[in-house]
Every structure is written in C-alpha cells, then in structure tokens.
Design a protein around this motif. Sequence first.
Motif, PDB file in Angstrom:
ATOM      1  N   ARG A  20      25.306  43.365  44.182  1.00 45.56           N
ATOM      2  CA  ARG A  20      26.274  43.127  45.264  1.00 45.56           C
ATOM      3  C   ARG A  20      25.733  42.156  46.316  1.00 45.56           C
ATOM      4  O   ARG A  20      26.487  41.425  46.931  1.00 45.56           O
ATOM      5  N   ARG A  21      24.432  42.214  46.535  1.00 45.69           N
ATOM      6  CA  ARG A  21      23.819  41.366  47.568  1.00 45.69           C
ATOM      7  C   ARG A  21      22.585  40.675  46.993  1.00 45.69           C
ATOM      8  O   ARG A  21      21.739  41.313  46.362  1.00 45.69           O
ATOM      9  N   LEU A  22      22.467  39.353  47.247  1.00 42.71           N
ATOM     10  CA  LEU A  22      21.333  38.574  46.754  1.00 42.71           C
ATOM     11  C   LEU A  22      20.886  37.606  47.839  1.00 42.71           C
ATOM     12  O   LEU A  22      21.686  36.835  48.365  1.00 42.71           O
ATOM     13  N   GLU A  23      19.602  37.678  48.171  1.00 43.29           N
ATOM     14  CA  GLU A  23      19.035  36.756  49.156  1.00 43.29           C
ATOM     15  C   GLU A  23      17.831  36.065  48.528  1.00 43.29           C
ATOM     16  O   GLU A  23      16.887  36.711  48.090  1.00 43.29           O
ATOM     17  N   LEU A  24      17.886  34.735  48.488  1.00 44.03           N
ATOM     18  CA  LEU A  24      16.844  33.920  47.871  1.00 44.03           C
ATOM     19  C   LEU A  24      16.041  33.245  48.977  1.00 44.03           C
ATOM     20  O   LEU A  24      16.585  32.450  49.752  1.00 44.03           O
ATOM     21  N   VAL A  25      14.748  33.565  49.050  1.00 39.96           N
ATOM     22  CA  VAL A  25      13.880  33.058  50.119  1.00 39.96           C
ATOM     23  C   VAL A  25      12.871  32.073  49.531  1.00 39.96           C
ATOM     24  O   VAL A  25      12.130  32.407  48.604  1.00 39.96           O
ATOM     25  N   LYS A  26      12.861  30.868  50.074  1.00 37.05           N
ATOM     26  CA  LYS A  26      11.889  29.842  49.676  1.00 37.05           C
ATOM     27  C   LYS A  26      11.904  29.601  48.176  1.00 37.05           C
ATOM     28  O   LYS A  26      10.858  29.539  47.528  1.00 37.05           O
ATOM     29  N   PHE A  27      13.090  29.462  47.617  1.00 39.71           N
ATOM     30  CA  PHE A  27      13.235  29.142  46.197  1.00 39.71           C
ATOM     31  C   PHE A  27      13.062  27.644  45.980  1.00 39.71           C
ATOM     32  O   PHE A  27      13.295  26.838  46.878  1.00 39.71           O
ATOM     33  N   ARG A  28      12.685  27.300  44.748  1.00 43.32           N
ATOM     34  CA  ARG A  28      12.477  25.902  44.378  1.00 43.32           C
ATOM     35  C   ARG A  28      13.522  25.428  43.370  1.00 43.32           C
ATOM     36  O   ARG A  28      14.108  26.227  42.654  1.00 43.32           O
ATOM     37  N   HIS A  29      13.710  24.101  43.328  1.00 43.91           N
ATOM     38  CA  HIS A  29      14.516  23.445  42.296  1.00 43.91           C
ATOM     39  C   HIS A  29      15.952  23.957  42.262  1.00 43.91           C
ATOM     40  O   HIS A  29      16.543  24.085  41.204  1.00 43.91           O
ATOM     41  N   ILE A  30      16.515  24.220  43.431  1.00 43.16           N
ATOM     42  CA  ILE A  30      17.879  24.724  43.448  1.00 43.16           C
ATOM     43  C   ILE A  30      18.895  23.626  43.148  1.00 43.16           C
ATOM     44  O   ILE A  30      20.066  23.892  42.910  1.00 43.16           O
ATOM     45  N   PHE A  31      18.445  22.367  43.147  1.00 44.16           N
ATOM     46  CA  PHE A  31      19.368  21.275  42.803  1.00 44.16           C
ATOM     47  C   PHE A  31      19.736  21.293  41.325  1.00 44.16           C
ATOM     48  O   PHE A  31      20.626  20.581  40.888  1.00 44.16           O
ATOM     49  N   ASN A  32      19.045  22.141  40.545  1.00 42.35           N
ATOM     50  CA  ASN A  32      19.342  22.265  39.115  1.00 42.35           C
ATOM     51  C   ASN A  32      20.808  22.664  38.934  1.00 42.35           C
ATOM     52  O   ASN A  32      21.260  23.689  39.430  1.00 42.35           O
ATOM     53  N   GLU A  33      21.565  21.854  38.210  1.00 39.57           N
ATOM     54  CA  GLU A  33      22.999  22.099  38.044  1.00 39.57           C
ATOM     55  C   GLU A  33      23.288  23.299  37.143  1.00 39.57           C
ATOM     56  O   GLU A  33      24.444  23.709  37.000  1.00 39.57           O
ATOM     57  N   LYS A  34      22.254  23.876  36.541  1.00 42.25           N
ATOM     58  CA  LYS A  34      22.448  25.034  35.678  1.00 42.25           C
ATOM     59  C   LYS A  34      22.545  26.345  36.457  1.00 42.25           C
ATOM     60  O   LYS A  34      22.743  27.402  35.879  1.00 42.25           O
ATOM     61  N   TRP A  35      22.404  26.268  37.788  1.00 43.53           N
ATOM     62  CA  TRP A  35      22.461  27.498  38.576  1.00 43.53           C
ATOM     63  C   TRP A  35      23.802  28.201  38.410  1.00 43.53           C
ATOM     64  O   TRP A  35      23.890  29.411  38.540  1.00 43.53           O
ATOM     65  N   GLY A  36      24.829  27.452  38.114  1.00 47.34           N
ATOM     66  CA  GLY A  36      26.131  28.062  37.892  1.00 47.34           C
ATOM     67  C   GLY A  36      26.124  29.051  36.745  1.00 47.34           C
ATOM     68  O   GLY A  36      26.886  30.037  36.759  1.00 47.34           O
ATOM     69  N   HIS A  76      32.373  31.527  40.619  1.00 47.08           N
ATOM     70  CA  HIS A  76      32.003  32.630  39.735  1.00 47.08           C
ATOM     71  C   HIS A  76      31.854  33.981  40.445  1.00 47.08           C
ATOM     72  O   HIS A  76      31.698  35.007  39.772  1.00 47.08           O
ATOM     73  N   CYS A  77      31.877  33.986  41.769  1.00 45.15           N
ATOM     74  CA  CYS A  77      31.714  35.233  42.528  1.00 45.15           C
ATOM     75  C   CYS A  77      32.936  35.427  43.429  1.00 45.15           C
ATOM     76  O   CYS A  77      32.863  35.175  44.650  1.00 45.15           O
ATOM     77  N   PRO A  78      34.040  35.872  42.890  1.00 45.81           N
ATOM     78  CA  PRO A  78      35.296  35.946  43.642  1.00 45.81           C
ATOM     79  C   PRO A  78      35.278  36.952  44.786  1.00 45.81           C
ATOM     80  O   PRO A  78      36.142  36.882  45.664  1.00 45.81           O
ATOM     81  N   LEU A  79      34.322  37.881  44.782  1.00 46.64           N
ATOM     82  CA  LEU A  79      34.258  38.892  45.839  1.00 46.64           C
ATOM     83  C   LEU A  79      33.363  38.461  47.004  1.00 46.64           C
ATOM     84  O   LEU A  79      33.186  39.215  47.963  1.00 46.64           O
ATOM     85  N   LEU A  80      32.822  37.253  46.942  1.00 45.41           N
ATOM     86  CA  LEU A  80      31.871  36.796  47.954  1.00 45.41           C
ATOM     87  C   LEU A  80      32.524  36.717  49.332  1.00 45.41           C
ATOM     88  O   LEU A  80      33.510  36.014  49.522  1.00 45.41           O
ATOM     89  N   LYS A  81      31.961  37.452  50.291  1.00 49.18           N
ATOM     90  CA  LYS A  81      32.500  37.486  51.652  1.00 49.18           C
ATOM     91  C   LYS A  81      31.471  37.072  52.708  1.00 49.18           C
ATOM     92  O   LYS A  81      31.848  36.763  53.838  1.00 49.18           O
ATOM     93  N   THR A  82      30.189  37.079  52.334  1.00 48.44           N
ATOM     94  CA  THR A  82      29.131  36.748  53.289  1.00 48.44           C
ATOM     95  C   THR A  82      28.234  35.660  52.699  1.00 48.44           C
ATOM     96  O   THR A  82      27.771  35.777  51.561  1.00 48.44           O
ATOM     97  N   LEU A  83      28.004  34.603  53.463  1.00 48.97           N
ATOM     98  CA  LEU A  83      27.134  33.520  53.025  1.00 48.97           C
ATOM     99  C   LEU A  83      26.161  33.166  54.145  1.00 48.97           C
ATOM    100  O   LEU A  83      26.558  33.008  55.297  1.00 48.97           O
ATOM    101  N   LYS A  84      24.883  33.046  53.774  1.00 51.35           N
ATOM    102  CA  LYS A  84      23.848  32.641  54.727  1.00 51.35           C
ATOM    103  C   LYS A  84      23.166  31.381  54.200  1.00 51.35           C
ATOM    104  O   LYS A  84      22.682  31.365  53.070  1.00 51.35           O
ATOM    105  N   LEU A  85      23.137  30.347  55.028  1.00 48.22           N
ATOM    106  CA  LEU A  85      22.438  29.099  54.702  1.00 48.22           C
ATOM    107  C   LEU A  85      21.464  28.819  55.840  1.00 48.22           C
ATOM    108  O   LEU A  85      21.772  28.061  56.759  1.00 48.22           O
ATOM    109  N   ASN A  86      20.305  29.447  55.801  1.00 48.98           N
ATOM    110  CA  ASN A  86      19.368  29.388  56.914  1.00 48.98           C
ATOM    111  C   ASN A  86      18.176  28.495  56.577  1.00 48.98           C
ATOM    112  O   ASN A  86      17.421  28.769  55.653  1.00 48.98           O
ATOM    113  N   GLN A  87      18.032  27.416  57.349  1.00 46.25           N
ATOM    114  CA  GLN A  87      16.999  26.421  57.088  1.00 46.25           C
ATOM    115  C   GLN A  87      16.202  26.143  58.360  1.00 46.25           C
ATOM    116  O   GLN A  87      16.587  26.520  59.458  1.00 46.25           O
ATOM    117  N   THR A  88      15.097  25.422  58.187  1.00 46.72           N
ATOM    118  CA  THR A  88      14.376  24.892  59.335  1.00 46.72           C
ATOM    119  C   THR A  88      15.089  23.626  59.799  1.00 46.72           C
ATOM    120  O   THR A  88      15.401  22.769  58.977  1.00 46.72           O
TER     121      THR A  88
END
Length: 322
Positions: free
Chosen positions: A118-134, A164-176
Amino acid sequence: MASSKSKFKSEEPARNWSELPSDLTINILQRLGVVDRLENAQKVCTAWRKICKDPAMWRVVYMEACLEDPVGRARRAAYKEMCKQAVDRSQGQLLDLTVCYGDYELLLYIADRSSKLRRLELVKFRHIFNEKWGEAFKKLPLLEELGFIETEVWEHNIEDAARHCPLLKTLKLNQTPVLLSYGSDDDIDYILSMRDDNALAVGRHLPELTHLELIGNSMTDHGLQFILARCCHLESLGLRRCRSIWGLRGDLGKQCSQQIKNVKFPWHDLKGHPYARDVLYDPEYDSDYVPWSEYDPYDHLYDDDYTANNNDNFDDLDAVEP
C-alpha cells in the motif's frame, strides 16, 4: 537500613526474556529496525528466532538510510540483501515499505513478491531514469502512497505510477534544492528548461491526488498554478524549500491557502524530514548565503535567469483553467 536494601536487591529474581508473553515479545521486536531484527534479535533465543520468521512481523518494513554521503558499494549491497530478506520473510504480506540505496533490480524484486503493498518510499535510489520502472509499478496495483526521497524523478516515472497504480492518493518528491550558482551555463540552462516538468506531469496524470509533498522542487509559479488547476482534491501540499515560486506571498499563496486545507510553504521548518537539507547555499563558499529563516521569495538570487526563462511560451499551460 542500607544493608537491608542491598539484601533485597540481591534477592530479586533474574528476568528471563524468553519467557515473556508472545504478544508482548512481538510488540517489542516490532519496534526494532530491520538490521537489529536480522542481525541481533533473532539470535537471542529460539523463541525470538521463531517470532522473527513470522510473516506478520514484516508487514511494515522501515530501512533507515545513512545521512552521510557517499555510501560505499559494500554498504549498498548489504542494504539490498537485507531488504530482500525482509521481503521474503513477509511472504506476500508486506503493506508498508521504506527502502534505501536500491535500483531497478531491487524494485522489481520487491514488486514481484509484494502485490499487497500500500505504501512505498524509495530513499536515495539509483538509475530511476530506466524506462523499465513501469514494469515494477504494474505489479503494485494497490499502491496508495509513493515517495521518492533524494531520488531523481523523471516525468515518465510519474506517468508510469499514475497509469498502473489507480489507487494512488499520496505522492512525495523530496529532493535537495538545486544550487544554480554552480556549474556551467549549459548546465544551468538545462535545469531551468525542465524545472516545471515534474509539476506538469503531476497535474496531467494524477488529478485525484489528495496529498502532495514537493520538498526542494525547482518548479516555478507556472508549475504550481498547473497543479492547483488540475489537482482539485488536494487536502495537503508541501512546498518546503521550493524557492523558485515568487507569488507565494501574494495571490498565489492566498489561492493555496484557500483551496487546500494544509499547506507548508518554502520557509516552514523541515521537522520530520531527516534527509532534507536546510540551507539555500553553502555559507563557506557563497557570499550570498541566506538561511531559510530569513528566506523571502521576492529576494531572488538569480532573477535574471528566472525572468529570461519565464518569457518563454508555456504551451503546456494553455489549459490552466480546470
């Protein structure tokens, strides 16, 4: 009298932790971090090891990242391995996961085994530009909250999550926050050209969001206006350290406060956000350093860049009206 007290203390029976009621032991062990459970607690006794193997113990997994950079390859590999162990022990019951130092391979490993997440938080992940994340998000249809912390995010990542996540209600985009006083002119021009991209992607693909947090985002007034026009169900909006939005002390700020119940502005403190940085510039190297307690959106340190960039024709904003 003193000898009596000493005698009383010496007669206290030793506590056998293995004989605690199981529900109390579970409550204690659930308060430990993943590392302590895997490396220490399960080695105490047979009873604790049995409890640590119970899938119910792994419905919520929080892996704290190191606040010091850089993190070496060995530590990253160790964190990835421990995350995989935690996921395996959940046996598909994992509901809430905060994980650090991963990549696409780890995200896919998680998604393959955690369809109830239900909840996923990714901290300091790499290579997120990979188009296969979908491909990973396809396997998380029940996801309601997604966070990218100190992780570079691209428009297609937001689009994939929305699709792909139709129930998504909360989004966090926290950067420096990006320091535009450093780097070549080409680097700065590139950053300026794309700083509203995430905001536009949120407005286009996630109009049903109720909670949005954008710490350190580089978006301008235009990006914020687009979000306000498209995301009409927002109950909370976090704009801490978003210093490229000029209108927050004027009409745009009033609109935020009137439209959204809970708003955090760029100058609000970062309490509860351990990975966020609390300075505009490094005072050791930049004479224009301004602490956030004295921040004023109208006192822009690079307003020439801002003015030049915002004279462009924003075709993406032709439908700002809801």
